[in-house]
Design an enzyme around this catalytic site. Structure first.
Site, PDB file in Angstrom:
ATOM      1  CG  ASN A   9      -1.684   1.247   1.438  1.00 61.86           C
ATOM      2  OD1 ASN A   9      -1.820   2.034   0.500  1.00 61.86           O
ATOM      3  ND2 ASN A   9      -2.209   1.461   2.640  1.00 61.86           N
ATOM      4  CD1 TRP A  10       3.385   1.027  -3.002  1.00 62.84           C
ATOM      5  CD2 TRP A  10       3.410   2.283  -4.862  1.00 62.84           C
ATOM      6  NE1 TRP A  10       4.063   0.329  -3.963  1.00 62.84           N
ATOM      7  CE2 TRP A  10       4.101   1.071  -5.122  1.00 62.84           C
ATOM      8  CE3 TRP A  10       3.299   3.216  -5.883  1.00 62.84           C
ATOM      9  CZ2 TRP A  10       4.682   0.791  -6.355  1.00 62.84           C
ATOM     10  CZ3 TRP A  10       3.871   2.935  -7.126  1.00 62.84           C
ATOM     11  CH2 TRP A  10       4.558   1.736  -7.350  1.00 62.84           C
ATOM     12  CE  LYS A  11       0.319   3.537   4.901  1.00 54.36           C
ATOM     13  NZ  LYS A  11       0.096   3.714   6.327  1.00 54.36           N
ATOM     14  CG  HIS A  98      -5.708   1.811   5.251  1.00 52.26           C
ATOM     15  ND1 HIS A  98      -5.318   2.788   6.133  1.00 52.26           N
ATOM     16  CD2 HIS A  98      -4.636   1.005   5.084  1.00 52.26           C
ATOM     17  CE1 HIS A  98      -4.052   2.583   6.472  1.00 52.26           C
ATOM     18  NE2 HIS A  98      -3.619   1.511   5.856  1.00 52.26           N
ATOM     19  CD  GLU A 100      -3.089   5.572   6.706  1.00 54.17           C
ATOM     20  OE1 GLU A 100      -3.078   5.625   5.470  1.00 54.17           O
ATOM     21  OE2 GLU A 100      -2.146   5.084   7.370  1.00 54.17           O
ATOM     22  CD  GLU A 170      -3.458  -2.670   7.306  1.00 50.79           C
ATOM     23  OE1 GLU A 170      -2.367  -2.901   6.802  1.00 50.79           O
ATOM     24  OE2 GLU A 170      -4.075  -1.609   7.117  1.00 50.79           O
ATOM     25  N   GLY A 176       2.355   2.245  10.738  1.00 56.45           N
ATOM     26  CA  GLY A 176       3.277   3.370  10.589  1.00 56.45           C
ATOM     27  C   GLY A 176       3.955   3.804  11.878  1.00 56.45           C
ATOM     28  CB  SER A 216       5.290  -1.615  12.107  1.00 59.93           C
ATOM     29  OG  SER A 216       4.850  -0.291  12.319  1.00 59.93           O
ATOM     30  N   GLY A 237       2.811  -1.161   4.256  1.00 58.73           N
ATOM     31  CA  GLY A 237       2.790   0.264   3.929  1.00 58.73           C
ATOM     32  C   GLY A 237       4.193   0.760   3.620  1.00 58.73           C
ATOM     33  N   GLY A 238       4.813   1.405   4.591  1.00 54.32           N
ATOM     34  CA  GLY A 238       6.123   2.049   4.408  1.00 54.32           C
ATOM     35  C   GLY A 238       7.151   1.177   3.703  1.00 54.32           C
TER      36      GLY A 238
HETATM   37  C1  PEP Z   1      -0.743   0.146   5.985  1.00 55.60           C
HETATM   38  O1  PEP Z   1      -0.853   1.349   5.804  1.00 55.60           O
HETATM   39  O2  PEP Z   1      -1.583  -0.641   5.515  1.00 55.60           O
HETATM   40  C2  PEP Z   1       0.401  -0.326   6.757  1.00 55.60           C
HETATM   41  C3  PEP Z   1       0.397  -1.553   7.192  1.00 55.60           C
HETATM   42  O3  PEP Z   1       1.395   0.593   6.984  1.00 55.60           O
HETATM   43  P1  PEP Z   1       2.854   0.311   7.626  1.00 55.60           P
HETATM   44  O4  PEP Z   1       3.354  -0.982   7.029  1.00 55.60           O
HETATM   45  O5  PEP Z   1       3.662   1.491   7.215  1.00 55.60           O
HETATM   46  O6  PEP Z   1       2.662   0.194   9.089  1.00 55.60           O
END
Ligand code: PEP
Length: 253
Positions: A9-11, A98, A100, A170, A176, A216, A237-238
């Site tokens: 997930n590039w956000k 998600h 967010e 999640e 994050g 994470s 994500g990141g």
């Molecule tokens: C996400 O946004 O779905 C996610 C899991 O982010 P991160 O891996 O950065 O915690």
């Protein structure tokens, strides 16, 4: 048997040209060292990148996903992107719910249910996210929270529709933050989610549903999470913004 999947997930990252480069780099790594047998890979760039990214990936190796879609199919909804627009350009899966989207954009259970319906109606697979915030985890009510999210937004589906879903657990406190759920915490709630699916849809669909962990997750912790019997991969994500790191996660099974 269910599929193992690693989805990125590039956000709201990076620029379109850097996104095409990121997808190109990942494709190169997968051509040199393909994903393990049976492991699916997906990336979810921003809407603006999808058509260009589609040109540089092999859909047999990387599934193109979107991060969101509209609850509406067409019409006077300024700023929205509809599910049929996404399926028309080769998008195969859409992240729905998600945290967010839930917290920043106030998407409630009912809207998410409509979005899930839209994604399925247009032949794509929803990647449905669920998970509790820190206060809920501290209060020990994470199971009730996740159960309610599933009941309100996806358990209305017919079995044949539900079978197309990918679930992503999640925990919001892990997204994050650099704080990752322990393998025991992940396994416990993934097992619980699978038991809810079994109760609603039966053993076969429960056994066949892919349940991803997100929060994470990176190359250094993916292997122990993915080794849990009810953890079928990750929503990343990141760490998906670095092709080498993401490729290592893909090889963590
Ligand atoms: C996400 O946004 O779905 C996610 C899991 O982010 P991160 O891996 O950065 O915690």
């Amino acid at each position: 048997m269910r599929k193992q999947i690693v989805a990125g997930n590039w956000k709201l990252n990076p620029t379109p040209s850097n996104g095409v480069q990121l997808a190109t780099d990942l494709m190169k790594l997968l051509n040199e060292n393909p994903q393990p047998e049976g492991v699916g890979v997906a990336i979810a760039p921003p809407f603006t990148h999808l058509m260009e990214v589609a040109k540089v990936i092999d859909p047999k190796k990387i599934c193109l996903a979107a991060q969101n879609c509209s609850f509406a199919e067409s019409g006077a909804f300024t700023g929205e992107v509809a599910a049929p627009m996404l399926s028309d350009i080769g998008v195969m899966a859409v992240i729905i719910g998600h945290s967010e989207r839930r917290s920043i954009f106030h998407e409630d259970h009912a809207i998410l249910a409509t979005k899930v319906d839209q994604v399925l109606k247009h032949g794509m697979r929803p990647i449905f996210c669920c998970g509790e915030v820190l206060q809920e985890r501290n209060a020990g009510i994470q199971n009730q929270i996740v159960e309610n999210q599933l009941k309100e937004s996806v358990f209305h589906l017919e079995p044949g529709q539900f079978a197309k879903l990918i679930i992503a657990y999640e925990p919001v406190w892990a997204i994050g933050t650099g704080v990752v759920a322990s393998k025991e915490q992940a396994q416990e709630i993934h097992r619980f989610i699978r038991s809810l699916i079994r109760a609603r849809y039966g053993q076969q669909i429960a056994d066949d549903t892919t349940i991803l962990y997100g929060g994470s997750c990176k190359a250094s912790n993916a292997a122990e999470l993915f080794a849990q019997p009810d953890v079928d991969g990750g929503l990343i994500g990141g760490a998906s913004l670095d092709a080498v790191e993401f490729h290592k996660i893909i090889h963590s099974f």
